[in-house]
Design a protein around this motif. Structure first.
Motif, PDB file in Angstrom:
ATOM      1  N   THR A  78      39.658  32.538  29.057  1.00  0.00           N
ATOM      2  CA  THR A  78      38.295  32.498  28.540  1.00  0.00           C
ATOM      3  C   THR A  78      37.887  33.907  28.135  1.00  0.00           C
ATOM      4  OG1 THR A  78      37.744  30.697  30.047  1.00  0.00           O
ATOM      5  CG2 THR A  78      35.895  31.945  29.118  1.00  0.00           C
ATOM      6  N   ILE A  80      35.388  36.868  27.706  1.00  0.00           N
ATOM      7  CA  ILE A  80      34.196  37.214  28.493  1.00  0.00           C
ATOM      8  C   ILE A  80      33.567  38.522  28.017  1.00  0.00           C
ATOM      9  CG2 ILE A  80      34.853  35.887  30.540  1.00  0.00           C
ATOM     10  CD1 ILE A  80      35.918  38.504  31.774  1.00  0.00           C
ATOM     11  N   ASP A 123      30.990  36.069  32.959  1.00  0.00           N
ATOM     12  CA  ASP A 123      30.096  35.207  32.170  1.00  0.00           C
ATOM     13  C   ASP A 123      28.793  35.938  31.872  1.00  0.00           C
ATOM     14  OD1 ASP A 123      31.968  33.145  32.168  1.00  0.00           O
ATOM     15  OD2 ASP A 123      31.117  32.217  33.954  1.00  0.00           O
TER      16      ASP A 123
END
Length: 174
Positions: A78, A80, A123
């Motif tokens: 992911t 970030i 995040d």
């Protein structure tokens, strides 16, 4: 990269990671390597790597301008980077207790944009730079078993901060 990032798994010294334009892992001290992050950098070289001491399946990897996280030992990644300023990501350190708590350093000349922290695995990011000089921050170390004692190496010396302090202080005397 000029200095290839490589790290040892904090739970198993047989497992090593090395970052080139792909991120490679070996489970047998370097006899056989395989890619665990093929193609996510678009051919750019990795600049910094970190494995969470409390959960070695959580790995952070950064090129100069982008950063990613995996929580499944490299199966899925992911991005970030959202919330971070421009500049080169120079180093990553992860809490010994929480795989989602980390700090990064930035090499730039943007006032008070040198160190960022996240308690959400990247995040969300919080600027943690107050008190640092306006020079590149090159590395960061977390002293384990402490009150979140951090040391940052900059072009002008070493700076110190713990979780009770509101800003960084010079640690270069002597």
């Amino acid at each position: 990269a000029w200095v290839t990032p490589y790290i040892i798994n904090p739970k198993n010294p047989d497992i090593l990671y090395a970052g080139y334009s792909n991120l490679y892992m070996t489970r047998n001290r370097g006899q056989v390597w395989h890619a665990i992050a093929s193609g996510i950098t678009g051919g750019k070289q990795y600049n910094a790597l970190a494995v969470a001491p409390s959960d070695p399946n959580t790995i952070y990897a950064a090129t100069k301008t982008q950063i990613w996280r995996t929580s499944d030992n490299g199966e899925n990644w992911t991005a970030i980077k959202s919330g971070l300023p421009s500049g080169v990501i120079t180093y990553i350190v992860v809490s010994q207790y929480d795989p989602r708590e980390l700090w990064i350093t930035m090499s730039n000349y943007l006032q008070e944009k040198k160190v960022y922290t996240s308690k959400t695995g990247g995040d969300n990011w919080t600027n943690y730079s107050t008190g640092l000089p306006n020079v590149p921050a090159n590395c960061i170390v977390l002293e384990n078993n402490t009150n979140r004692v951090l040391y940052v190496g900059t072009d002008l010396g070493i700076f110190y901060r713990n979780k009770t302090m509101s800003q960084w202080e010079s640690f270069s005397q002597g």
